[in-house]
Design an enzyme around this catalytic site. Structure first.
Site, PDB file in Angstrom:
ATOM      1  CG  HIS A 290      -1.818   3.166   4.361  1.00 21.09           C
ATOM      2  ND1 HIS A 290      -2.031   2.766   5.664  1.00 21.09           N
ATOM      3  CD2 HIS A 290      -1.881   2.047   3.608  1.00 21.09           C
ATOM      4  CE1 HIS A 290      -2.207   1.451   5.692  1.00 21.09           C
ATOM      5  NE2 HIS A 290      -2.120   0.994   4.453  1.00 21.09           N
TER       6      HIS A 290
ATOM      7  CB  SER B   8      -0.919  -0.001   1.233  1.00 16.98           C
ATOM      8  OG  SER B   8      -1.831  -1.070   1.200  1.00 16.98           O
TER       9      SER B   8
ATOM     10  NE  ARG C 292       2.502   4.756   9.556  1.00 18.11           N
ATOM     11  CZ  ARG C 292       2.591   3.439   9.642  1.00 18.11           C
ATOM     12  NH1 ARG C 292       1.529   2.707   9.933  1.00 18.11           N
ATOM     13  NH2 ARG C 292       3.740   2.825   9.449  1.00 18.11           N
TER      14      ARG C 292
END
Length: 222
Positions: free
Chosen positions: A46, A20, A43
């Site tokens: 994500h 990812s 992040r």
């Protein structure tokens, strides 16, 4: 292979997360973030599948370093809502002896908010200050703009000095304005991470802190 506490517990989980991140890196395009700052932004993307955070996320100079150092020293995290505390990984926090705190539903906080015709979020931050949790701690705000405005007021008027303020309240009333006020605070006074505009939320705060925890573990192992 040495276990990395800030990664997924299974090989399959780690592979999915790494894949990812690779997709985010490939699709995000150019950015002006440092390597460490990008770990935080990546992040957050994500966690939300929203690439607008590449650009909306702003950092005071040395904000990431300040957050990492605070975690390494076991500084407390004070959140505006319980969702942030619940969303953070207990094993990752325990690795650094970091505690989380939130007071939004405490009876005394509710009573004081009613008595002063203010908000629970304001009174929760004041309670945290009375308990000496804010000075040197990480302030994590993902829901309540009034909490962030109160922290900014305490920084300016009461010389409050958190180690880091993560200011990401979401919404339409004072959300953008509260983050703008934080970002206008002298960076020598207080390190901050903000999202410009109305976007934000507890999920993003949790993602940012998890990124800082990963950076802290990497520094610890170096």
């Amino acid at each position: 292979m040495k276990n990395i506490v800030t990664e997924q517990l299974t090989h399959a989980g780690r592979q999915i997360e790494h894949d990812s991140f690779a997709i985010v890196d490939a699709e995000a395009g150019p950015h002006g973030y440092s390597t460490e700052e990008w770990q935080v932004v990546r992040r957050m993307i994500h966690a939300t599948a929203d690439f607008e955070f590449n650009g909306l996320t702003q950092f005071a100079p040395q904000a990431v370093a300040a957050g990492v150092q605070a975690l390494l020293s076991g500084a407390p995290i004070v959140a505006d809502v319980e969702m942030i505390c619940v969303g953070l990984s207990t094993p990752r926090l325990n690795h650094f002896n970091v505690t989380t705190h939130q007071f939004i539903a405490d009876e005394d906080v509710i009573a004081q908010a009613k008595a002063e015709n203010s908000t629970r979020a304001v009174q929760a931050m004041r309670k945290a200050q009375r308990l000496n949790l804010l000075d040197g701690g990480i302030v994590a705000i993902g829901n309540a703009p009034t909490a962030l405005l109160e922290v900014v007021r305490m920084v300016r008027e009461e010389k409050l000095r958190p180690a880091l303020v993560i200011g990401m309240p979401v919404g339409f009333v004072s959300a953008a304005e509260s983050k703008a006020q934080l970002s206008e605070t002298e960076t020598e006074t207080i390190p901050w991470i903000v999202i410009d505009g109305r976007k934000g939320g507890s999920t993003l705060v949790v993602a940012a802190i998890h990124a800082l925890l990963a950076l802290a573990e990497a520094q610890q192992a170096a």
